[in-house]
Design a protein around this motif. Structure first.
Motif, PDB file in Angstrom:
ATOM      1  N   VAL A 477     -27.824 -57.496 -23.749  1.00  0.00           N
ATOM      2  CA  VAL A 477     -27.861 -56.057 -24.014  1.00  0.00           C
ATOM      3  C   VAL A 477     -29.209 -55.707 -24.635  1.00  0.00           C
ATOM      4  N   ASP A 478     -29.578 -54.418 -24.588  1.00  0.00           N
ATOM      5  CA  ASP A 478     -30.902 -54.022 -25.060  1.00  0.00           C
ATOM      6  C   ASP A 478     -30.962 -53.807 -26.558  1.00  0.00           C
ATOM      7  N   THR A 479     -29.815 -53.547 -27.195  1.00  0.00           N
ATOM      8  CA  THR A 479     -29.797 -53.305 -28.633  1.00  0.00           C
ATOM      9  C   THR A 479     -28.418 -53.550 -29.195  1.00  0.00           C
ATOM     10  N   LEU A 480     -28.368 -53.826 -30.492  1.00  0.00           N
ATOM     11  CA  LEU A 480     -27.108 -53.900 -31.236  1.00  0.00           C
ATOM     12  C   LEU A 480     -26.981 -52.765 -32.236  1.00  0.00           C
ATOM     13  N   LEU A 481     -28.049 -52.043 -32.465  1.00  0.00           N
ATOM     14  CA  LEU A 481     -28.116 -51.109 -33.576  1.00  0.00           C
ATOM     15  C   LEU A 481     -27.503 -49.751 -33.260  1.00  0.00           C
ATOM     16  N   ARG A 482     -27.114 -49.544 -32.037  1.00  0.00           N
ATOM     17  CA  ARG A 482     -26.431 -48.322 -31.616  1.00  0.00           C
ATOM     18  C   ARG A 482     -25.639 -48.650 -30.357  1.00  0.00           C
ATOM     19  N   PRO A 483     -24.640 -47.858 -30.008  1.00  0.00           N
ATOM     20  CA  PRO A 483     -23.937 -48.084 -28.741  1.00  0.00           C
ATOM     21  C   PRO A 483     -24.890 -47.921 -27.561  1.00  0.00           C
ATOM     22  N   SER A 484     -24.778 -48.824 -26.587  1.00  0.00           N
ATOM     23  CA  SER A 484     -25.657 -48.780 -25.418  1.00  0.00           C
ATOM     24  C   SER A 484     -24.954 -49.430 -24.229  1.00  0.00           C
ATOM     25  N   ASN A 485     -25.224 -48.891 -23.033  1.00  0.00           N
ATOM     26  CA  ASN A 485     -24.688 -49.460 -21.802  1.00  0.00           C
ATOM     27  C   ASN A 485     -25.736 -50.236 -21.019  1.00  0.00           C
ATOM     28  N   THR A 486     -26.908 -50.446 -21.598  1.00  0.00           N
ATOM     29  CA  THR A 486     -27.999 -51.098 -20.883  1.00  0.00           C
ATOM     30  C   THR A 486     -27.937 -52.608 -21.068  1.00  0.00           C
ATOM     31  N   GLU A 487     -28.062 -53.326 -19.964  1.00  0.00           N
ATOM     32  CA  GLU A 487     -28.098 -54.781 -20.011  1.00  0.00           C
ATOM     33  C   GLU A 487     -29.068 -55.285 -18.959  1.00  0.00           C
ATOM     34  N   ALA A 488     -29.448 -56.561 -19.061  1.00  0.00           N
ATOM     35  CA  ALA A 488     -30.371 -57.164 -18.111  1.00  0.00           C
ATOM     36  C   ALA A 488     -30.029 -58.627 -17.928  1.00  0.00           C
ATOM     37  N   LEU A 489     -30.274 -59.124 -16.731  1.00  0.00           N
ATOM     38  CA  LEU A 489     -30.103 -60.541 -16.437  1.00  0.00           C
ATOM     39  C   LEU A 489     -31.357 -61.277 -16.897  1.00  0.00           C
ATOM     40  N   MET A 490     -31.195 -62.209 -17.831  1.00  0.00           N
ATOM     41  CA  MET A 490     -32.334 -62.885 -18.442  1.00  0.00           C
ATOM     42  C   MET A 490     -32.726 -64.172 -17.715  1.00  0.00           C
ATOM     43  N   SER A 491     -31.733 -64.905 -17.217  1.00  0.00           N
ATOM     44  CA  SER A 491     -32.048 -66.170 -16.551  1.00  0.00           C
ATOM     45  C   SER A 491     -30.812 -66.672 -15.806  1.00  0.00           C
ATOM     46  N   THR A 492     -31.040 -67.491 -14.793  1.00  0.00           N
ATOM     47  CA  THR A 492     -29.960 -68.094 -14.023  1.00  0.00           C
ATOM     48  C   THR A 492     -30.295 -69.558 -13.753  1.00  0.00           C
ATOM     49  N   TRP A 493     -29.348 -70.430 -14.052  1.00  0.00           N
ATOM     50  CA  TRP A 493     -29.495 -71.860 -13.791  1.00  0.00           C
ATOM     51  C   TRP A 493     -28.236 -72.377 -13.122  1.00  0.00           C
ATOM     52  N   MET A 494     -28.376 -73.451 -12.365  1.00  0.00           N
ATOM     53  CA  MET A 494     -27.222 -74.007 -11.663  1.00  0.00           C
ATOM     54  C   MET A 494     -27.276 -75.525 -11.684  1.00  0.00           C
ATOM     55  N   VAL A 495     -26.110 -76.120 -11.420  1.00  0.00           N
ATOM     56  CA  VAL A 495     -26.000 -77.563 -11.260  1.00  0.00           C
ATOM     57  C   VAL A 495     -25.167 -77.819 -10.004  1.00  0.00           C
ATOM     58  N   GLU A 496     -25.635 -78.729  -9.186  1.00  0.00           N
ATOM     59  CA  GLU A 496     -24.938 -79.051  -7.942  1.00  0.00           C
ATOM     60  C   GLU A 496     -23.944 -80.182  -8.155  1.00  0.00           C
ATOM     61  N   SER A 497     -22.908 -80.186  -7.349  1.00  0.00           N
ATOM     62  CA  SER A 497     -21.903 -81.235  -7.438  1.00  0.00           C
ATOM     63  C   SER A 497     -22.520 -82.611  -7.231  1.00  0.00           C
ATOM     64  N   GLY A 498     -22.191 -83.533  -8.156  1.00  0.00           N
ATOM     65  CA  GLY A 498     -22.675 -84.898  -8.041  1.00  0.00           C
ATOM     66  C   GLY A 498     -24.085 -85.115  -8.547  1.00  0.00           C
ATOM     67  N   LYS A 499     -24.769 -84.051  -9.000  1.00  0.00           N
ATOM     68  CA  LYS A 499     -26.148 -84.157  -9.446  1.00  0.00           C
ATOM     69  C   LYS A 499     -26.313 -83.450 -10.782  1.00  0.00           C
ATOM     70  N   PRO A 500     -26.172 -84.148 -11.903  1.00  0.00           N
ATOM     71  CA  PRO A 500     -26.201 -83.485 -13.216  1.00  0.00           C
ATOM     72  C   PRO A 500     -27.605 -83.127 -13.671  1.00  0.00           C
ATOM     73  N   LYS A 501     -28.297 -82.354 -12.848  1.00  0.00           N
ATOM     74  CA  LYS A 501     -29.636 -81.881 -13.169  1.00  0.00           C
ATOM     75  C   LYS A 501     -29.700 -80.374 -12.984  1.00  0.00           C
ATOM     76  N   LEU A 502     -30.406 -79.708 -13.884  1.00  0.00           N
ATOM     77  CA  LEU A 502     -30.504 -78.261 -13.844  1.00  0.00           C
ATOM     78  C   LEU A 502     -31.497 -77.813 -12.775  1.00  0.00           C
ATOM     79  N   ILE A 503     -31.101 -76.720 -12.101  1.00  0.00           N
ATOM     80  CA  ILE A 503     -31.948 -76.132 -11.064  1.00  0.00           C
ATOM     81  C   ILE A 503     -32.068 -74.645 -11.384  1.00  0.00           C
ATOM     82  N   PRO A 504     -33.283 -74.104 -11.515  1.00  0.00           N
ATOM     83  CA  PRO A 504     -33.408 -72.650 -11.695  1.00  0.00           C
ATOM     84  C   PRO A 504     -32.970 -71.934 -10.432  1.00  0.00           C
ATOM     85  N   ALA A 505     -32.261 -70.834 -10.616  1.00  0.00           N
ATOM     86  CA  ALA A 505     -31.737 -70.108  -9.447  1.00  0.00           C
ATOM     87  C   ALA A 505     -32.200 -68.660  -9.469  1.00  0.00           C
TER      88      ALA A 505
END
Length: 505
Positions: A477-505
């Motif tokens: 969210v954009d703020t905590l100091l007042r009510p707000s409906n604004t949000e943003a996607l900050m990051s996405t990461w994934m892991v594939e089956s059988g491969k315990p390594k992080l992949i940026p998505a």
């Protein structure tokens, strides 16, 4: 006692409705009745397949009584899997808002999506993230990793961070210690409109952290609990458990042991979700060298045996561990001085600035190594640890030795930032996503198992599960100091089956 005014009498459902602990064929629905008299209140309930409540699937009557603070938990059975339902209560001639819930899938499901949250400090900010989760229409449930409430005082001790000056002081103003205190604090939380929207929109599956009890809680005490001042710890802990069960839409894993929280939730063969308690069963946190005692446990013997058995016997594609406190190490003997202040402010290292923060998994290294070794040695694949508590977002590869570049990862860990509890920019007083960014870059260099971090943002994780991969999205969210409906996607990461390594998505 919780004050009752005429506005509340006219509306007995001032705390809204909620649902939780869904299974394939049942779900718990919840409400509370605010009544002007101490007598029990008859509460009618109904569950329907449509939002107009014209297609009634189940109905009945429950009793709201003083010994449960006039809360009602109804375990509705006979439902269909992976199905959305709507529900409503009636009492004292008034009807409640309509709630929406959903059952879990049966075998063969190919996709799940849920939100992951922790650390909702009422006096630190508005619950804008709860509102954003409630507005989504793509989630199966909410996973709450704890610090659902904070028991703290408006004027906390030096070891805690004061709230923000935004007109949201705690009720009561002092630290919660008695039955009346904890009930009043839960009452305050559940009058919040954003939390009400969240609870009415999707079912909650929850474990707990320390602030449901007291800061730094462990089996026989807490760092901020002084028996000579605060009374008997066992009594206080029992009270906190009682009030938590009253106000959460939840099913006790063991009715004979009301202080048990750990349990497994099967998600249609696609995943098993193991929820653990790393606070109320653990040994007292102690610094090194005592923390290296092999007999010390964050889980307790019974829960540890249960947990290992769940991993050994799970046939699900993914094994998801709902783990309140970060599992990966956040300490290094060689970290650069330039990041010391940030690590201290975030409580990722001990207050002496030298040792690990022994209040989290870093304080139980032998048992942590036992878990990691068990997964590796028994070839238990597709383990994803879902964590909270530290108020920051982290994407991590878990190893026995986090600093050995030759060691292969054993599992991955996704850590959600806090809903409102203060993190680095709040504590330092600088603008969000400014001066923290270069510090984060240095932290990732010093801690190579941390592939991404965000020391500022407040929000939630969305966990997306398919047979091929698990994906984590960090929303802020954009703020905590007042009510707000604004949000943003900050990051996405994934892991594939059988491969315990992080992949940026």
């Amino acid at each position: 006692m919780i004050n009752i005014n005429m506005e509340r009498i006219d509306n007995p459902f001032v705390h809204g409705v909620a649902s939780g602990d869904p299974l394939e064929d049942q779900v718990v629905i919840w409400t509370r009745v605010t009544t002007p008299t101490p007598e029990p209140v008859e509460v009618n309930w109904k569950v329907a397949s449509d939002s107009d409540l014209s297609q009634i699937i189940a109905s009945g009557t429950a009793i709201a009584e003083a010994n449960a603070d006039y809360t009602v938990n109804v375990d509705v059975t006979g439902l269909e899997p992976a199905t959305r339902y709507f529900y409503q209560f009636e009492a004292l001639g008034q009807i409640s808002p309509v709630g929406r819930t959903k059952t879990l899938p049966t075998n063969g499901v190919e996709h799940l999506r849920f939100a992951q949250v922790s650390c909702a400090k009422f006096n630190a900010g508005f619950f804008n993230a709860y509102s954003r989760i409630a507005a989504r229409d793509d989630l199966d449930f909410l996973l709450h990793l704890g610090d659902y409430i904070y028991e703290a005082s408006n004027k906390p001790p030096a070891s805690q961070t004061p709230g923000a000056d935004i007109g949201r002081p705690f009720e009561p103003a002092h630290e919660c210690k008695t039955l009346e205190d904890y009930r009043q604090r839960y009452d305050q939380y559940h009058r919040d409109p954003d939390l009400q929207r969240l609870r009415a929109s999707l079912p909650i599956i929850a474990t707990l952290d320390d602030h449901e009890f007291a800061d730094g809680a462990w089996r026989d005490g807490a760092s901020e609990h002084k028996p000579e001042r605060d009374g008997d710890w066992a009594k206080r802990r029992a009270i906190a458990f009682q009030v938590r069960w009253e106000w959460l839409p939840a099913r006790k894993p063991d009715p004979a042991n009301v202080q048990r929280v750990f349990r497994k939730v099967s998600l249609g063969g696609l995943a098993d979700l193991m929820l653990i308690d790393t606070r109320t069963l653990r040994d007292e946190p102690v610094p090194p060298p005592a923390m290296f005692d092999p007999e010390r446990s964050a889980l307790g013997a019974e829960q540890r045996t249960w947990l290992l058995e769940q991993f050994d016997t799970s046939k699900a594609q993914w094994k998801l561990l709902a783990n309140p406190s970060v599992m990966a190490t956040t300490w290094s003997k060689d970290f650069p001085p330039s990041i010391k202040q940030a690590l201290l402010k975030l409580k990722l290292i001990d207050v002496d600035g030298i040792r690990p923060d022994y209040d989290q998994w870093d304080g139980y290294p032998v048992e942590r190594d036992l878990l990691l070794s068990h997964w590796r040695d028994n070839e238990i694949k597709n383990v994803v640890v879902l964590s909270g508590d530290v108020h920051i977002g982290l994407a991590i590869e878990l190893k026995r030795d986090a600093f050995d570049p030759q060691e292969e990862p054993i599992a991955v860990e996704f850590v959600t930032g806090s809903l409102t509890s203060q993190n680095l920019d709040d504590k330092m007083g600088w603008e969000r996503r400014t001066q923290s960014i270069p510090i984060e870059q240095e932290v990732m260099k010093a801690f190579p198992h941390i592939h991404w971090c965000d020391f500022d943002s407040h929000g939630y994780l969305v966990i997306d599960v398919t047979p091929a991969q698990v994906t984590a999205q960090w929303w802020a969210v954009d703020t905590l100091l007042r009510p707000s409906n604004t949000e943003a996607l900050m990051s996405t990461w994934m892991v594939e089956s059988g491969k315990p390594k992080l992949i940026p998505a």
